[in-house]
Design an enzyme around this catalytic site. Structure first.
Site, mmCIF file in Angstrom:
data_model
loop_
_atom_site.group_PDB
_atom_site.id
_atom_site.type_symbol
_atom_site.label_atom_id
_atom_site.label_comp_id
_atom_site.label_asym_id
_atom_site.label_seq_id
_atom_site.Cartn_x
_atom_site.Cartn_y
_atom_site.Cartn_z
ATOM 1 N N GLY A 266 5.718 14.504 1.594
ATOM 2 C CA GLY A 266 6.492 13.908 0.514
ATOM 3 C C GLY A 266 7.998 13.878 0.646
ATOM 4 O O GLY A 266 8.645 13.132 -0.090
ATOM 5 N N GLY A 301 4.795 12.977 6.573
ATOM 6 C CA GLY A 301 4.532 11.756 7.332
ATOM 7 C C GLY A 301 5.832 10.997 7.514
ATOM 8 O O GLY A 301 6.451 10.981 8.579
ATOM 9 N N ARG A 338 6.171 -3.176 2.849
ATOM 10 C CA ARG A 338 6.819 -2.297 1.874
ATOM 11 C C ARG A 338 7.776 -3.035 0.923
ATOM 12 O O ARG A 338 7.742 -2.793 -0.288
ATOM 13 C CB ARG A 338 7.551 -1.145 2.581
ATOM 14 C CG ARG A 338 6.622 -0.286 3.465
ATOM 15 C CD ARG A 338 7.264 1.025 3.905
ATOM 16 N NE ARG A 338 7.433 1.922 2.801
ATOM 17 C CZ ARG A 338 8.551 2.130 2.167
ATOM 18 N NH1 ARG A 338 9.665 1.542 2.566
ATOM 19 N NH2 ARG A 338 8.618 2.939 1.142
ATOM 20 N N TYR A 342 6.409 -2.594 -2.881
ATOM 21 C CA TYR A 342 7.137 -1.561 -3.646
ATOM 22 C C TYR A 342 8.559 -1.998 -3.994
ATOM 23 O O TYR A 342 9.322 -1.205 -4.542
ATOM 24 C CB TYR A 342 7.253 -0.248 -2.854
ATOM 25 C CG TYR A 342 5.979 0.257 -2.217
ATOM 26 C CD1 TYR A 342 4.888 0.628 -2.991
ATOM 27 C CD2 TYR A 342 5.888 0.388 -0.837
ATOM 28 C CE1 TYR A 342 3.736 1.099 -2.396
ATOM 29 C CE2 TYR A 342 4.732 0.865 -0.230
ATOM 30 C CZ TYR A 342 3.665 1.208 -1.027
ATOM 31 O OH TYR A 342 2.524 1.681 -0.433
ATOM 32 N N CYS A 369 3.050 -17.642 3.672
ATOM 33 C CA CYS A 369 3.019 -18.661 2.605
ATOM 34 C C CYS A 369 3.058 -18.037 1.216
ATOM 35 O O CYS A 369 2.241 -18.360 0.363
ATOM 36 C CB CYS A 369 1.761 -19.494 2.747
ATOM 37 S SG CYS A 369 0.303 -18.476 2.586
ATOM 38 N N GLU A 370 3.939 -17.093 1.001
ATOM 39 C CA GLU A 370 4.055 -16.484 -0.328
ATOM 40 C C GLU A 370 5.524 -16.267 -0.638
ATOM 41 O O GLU A 370 6.282 -15.844 0.247
ATOM 42 C CB GLU A 370 3.373 -15.096 -0.366
ATOM 43 C CG GLU A 370 1.901 -15.150 -0.148
ATOM 44 C CD GLU A 370 1.143 -14.064 -0.894
ATOM 45 O OE1 GLU A 370 1.675 -13.522 -1.874
ATOM 46 O OE2 GLU A 370 0.011 -13.807 -0.476
ATOM 47 N N TYR A 398 4.592 3.849 7.509
ATOM 48 C CA TYR A 398 3.966 2.870 6.633
ATOM 49 C C TYR A 398 4.428 1.447 6.982
ATOM 50 O O TYR A 398 4.543 0.589 6.118
ATOM 51 C CB TYR A 398 4.228 3.212 5.157
ATOM 52 C CG TYR A 398 3.845 4.635 4.831
ATOM 53 C CD1 TYR A 398 2.509 5.030 4.828
ATOM 54 C CD2 TYR A 398 4.816 5.621 4.596
ATOM 55 C CE1 TYR A 398 2.156 6.354 4.573
ATOM 56 C CE2 TYR A 398 4.458 6.943 4.338
ATOM 57 C CZ TYR A 398 3.133 7.302 4.333
ATOM 58 O OH TYR A 398 2.780 8.601 4.086
#
Ligand code: LLP
Length: 447
Positions: A266, A301, A338, A342, A369-370, A398
Site C-alpha cells: 500500500g 507492489g 490507469r 482512476y 475508439c473511446e 499496474y
C-alpha cells in the site's frame, strides 16, 4: 522550470489546472537525461526505441533493486519477509530479479502462483491472497507448499479445510481482518473500510479464529490486513497495527499463538511532484517498536516496481481543434488503463530534452475508439512534434499487468535495462497470439 512561457494554442478557454501550471519536470532515479537524451540506467531510450517497436514498457533493474532494498534496509531490527505483490507487475523477469534479491511473493490467483513458481520463487516465501479462491487454486497452492493462505472469510476457511483434507495436507492460514479504517485513497483501492468486500470485520475475527483452531487440516499461524493502495500516511498502518495487536493479545489469551503479522502493501508513490509519500523507513519507525518478536510480512507492489518502469510511446499526430491541442500517441488505454479508470496522473516527458522553454497545453490521447482513452489531459509540455518519443512515467506498477487486447491491439513488449544493457523480457504479441485460442465451429462455415 523557470521562465517558461505557456501558450494555449487555439484554446484560451481551456481551464487551467493550477497544479499542472506549477508542475516541474521530475526525473526519477534510474531515468536521467544524458546530453539531452533520456536514458534508463545509462542506456539511451531513443536507441532502444530504434530497435523495439513502440509502445513498450521499459524497466530499470537498478531502481527495482533500490526500491526492494529500501524495505530490507529499513526493517533491520525486525524479522521481515517482503512478499512482493505480483499483481503490480508479474513479468517473469521482474519476479526472478526480485526473487534473486530475496523477495517472496504475494499471489492471488492460479496464474500468479504459476508465474511465481516458474520464476523460481521458493514456495516457502509465497502467500496466497484473494477473496474468491477456488478449490482448484487451493489444491494447487497446497500441493506447491505455499507459506500461508490469507483467508478472507469463514466459508473460505471451511472449503480450505476440506481441500486440505482431501490432499492430506495441513493448510497454514492467516485471517484477513478488516479494521474499518479509512485509507484516504481512491475508492476503488480502499479495501479496509467496513463496507469493503475484503476480510473479516475485526470485531468478528476472534470467533473465526476460534473456529479455525478447531479445524483438523488448518493451522492458524498469522494475521493479515491490507487496507488499501497508494497510501500517503504511515499513521494508517499504526492505527491498523494497534487494532491487530489488541486482537493478537485476545487470541493469545485463548491459546491461539501466531507466528507472523502481515500488514499488506500500500505505500504510495509520488506520481506528481507535489505529492509526498512515505518511505519504508517512515513505516519502520512507526511500526517496528510494536511488532515485538513476531515475524513481519509486507506485500508492497507499487512502491517497488512503479517508479522502476515507464511506458515509451511515439507521437503519431498532432491535432489542433478550436478547443484543444491533441497529441495522438501510439499507446492507448489498452496499454495503460490507469488514467482512464482512476483518473490517475502519470507525468509525461519527452525522450529528448528541448531547449525550447515555451510550453503548450495538450491532451495526450491514444488511438482507441473511446473518448475515455487518454494518457493525460490539459498538460503543459514543451512543443511536441510528430515522431517524437514520449515517456509516461511511474508506469511500472499496474501498467502492463492491467493491459488488454481491447480493439484487438497486441499487447506490447517489455524491456529491462541491467548494467546499461537492454534485454527484451517480453516480446510484443502478434495478431496470431490474439486469435490462437479461438475457433470457428463448422456449422458457421457451412454457408
Ligand atoms: N496486498 C494485497 C492483498 C493487495 O490487494 C494489494 C493490491 C497489494 C498487497 C499491493 O498493494 P500496493 O503496494 O501495490 O499498493 N490497480 C490499482 C491498484 C490495485 C491494488 C490492488 N491490491 C492501481 O493501478 O492503482
Amino acid at each position: 522550470m523557470q521562465n517558461v512561457k505557456r501558450r494555449l494554442l487555439n484554446s484560451d478557454f481551456c481551464i487551467l489546472n493550477v497544479e499542472y501550471l506549477h508542475h516541474k519536470e521530475k526525473i526519477m532515479p534510474g531515468f536521467e537525461y544524458v546530453d539531452d537524451e533520456l536514458c534508463c540506467d545509462s542506456a539511451s531510450i531513443s536507441k532502444i526505441a530504434s530497435k523495439v517497436k513502440t509502445p513498450f514498457y521499459l524497466y530499470s533493474h537498478d531502481t527495482l533493486k533500490k526500491n526492494y532494498q529500501s524495505y530490507t534496509d529499513a526493517f533491520q531490527t525486525v524479522d521481515l519477509l517482503v512478499c512482493y505483490a505480483c499483481k503490480a507487475n508479474s513479468n517473469l523477469s521482474i519476479l526472478r530479479a526480485l526473487g534473486n534479491m530475496g523477495s517472496g511473493m504475494d499471489v492471488l490467483s492460479y496464474g500468479e502462483l504459476f508465474r511465481a513458481l516458474k520464476a523460481g520463487i521458493s514456495p516457502e516465501k509465497i502467500v496466497f491472497n484473494g477473496n474468491g479462491k477456488t478449490s482448484e487454486e487451493m489444491a494447487y497452492a497446497l500441493q506447491s507448499g505455499v507459506f500461508a493462505f490469507n483467508v478472507d472469510s469463514q466459508n473460505e476457511l471451511f472449503l480450505l479445510n476440506e481441500v486440505a483434507k482431501a490432499n492430506n495436507i495441513v493448510a497454514r492460514i492467516a485471517l484477513r481482518v478488516n479494521p474499518d479504517i479509512n485509507p484516504l485513497t481512491h475508492p476503488y483501492v480502499a479495501t479496509g473500510l467496513a463496507k469493503s468486500k475484503f476480510g473479516v470485520p475485526i470485531h468478528e475475527a476472534k470467533e473465526v479464529y476460534r473456529t479455525a483452531s478447531t479445524l483438523e487440516n488448518i493451522s492458524v499461524v498469522g494475521i493479515h490486513s491490507h487496507i488499501g493502495s497508494q497510501l500517503s500516511k504511515v499513521e494508517l498502518y499504526l492505527e491498523t497495527l494497534k487494532k491487530i495487536m489488541a486482537l493478537v493479545k485476545e487470541l493469545h489469551d485463548i491459546h491461539i499463538h501466531l507466528e507472523f503479522i502481515n500488514l499488506g502493501g500500500g505505500i504510495g508513490i509520488p506520481y506528481q511532484e507535489s505529492e509526498s509519500m512515505p518511505h519504508p523507513k517512515d513505516l519502520s519507525t512507526i511500526i517496528s517498536p510494536l511488532i515485538n518478536d513476531y515475524r513481519l510480512i509486507l506485500e508492497p507492489g507499487r512502491s517497488i516496481v512503479g517508479p522502476a518502469g515507464v511506458l515509451v510511446t511515439r507521437v503519431l499526430y498532432i491535432k489542433h481543434t478550436h478547443k484543444k491541442n491533441f497529441i495522438v500517441v501510439d499507446a492507448g488505454m489498452n496499454d495503460l488503463i490507469r488514467p482512464s479508470i482512476y483518473g490517475a496522473y502519470h507525468h509525461v516527458i519527452s525522450a529528448t530534452r528541448h531547449s525550447n522553454t515555451e510550453e503548450i497545453m495538450y491532451d495526450i490521447v491514444g488511438p482507441i475508439c473511446e473518448e475515455g482513452d487518454f494518457i493525460a489531459r490539459e498538460r503543459y509540455m514543451p512543443r511536441v512534434k510528430q515522431g517524437d518519443l514520449l515517456i509516461i512515467k511511474d508506469a511500472g506498477a499496474y501498467g502492463f499487468s492491467m493491459s488488454s487486447n481491447y480493439n484487438s491491439r497486441p499487447r506490447v513488449s517489455e524491456v529491462m535495462v541491467m548494467d546499461g544493457k537492454d534485454y527484451i523480457i517480453r516480446e510484443r504479441e502478434v495478431c496470431e497470439d490474439m486469435i490462437c485460442k479461438e475457433s470457428i465451429p463448422d456449422i458457421l462455415k457451412e454457408i
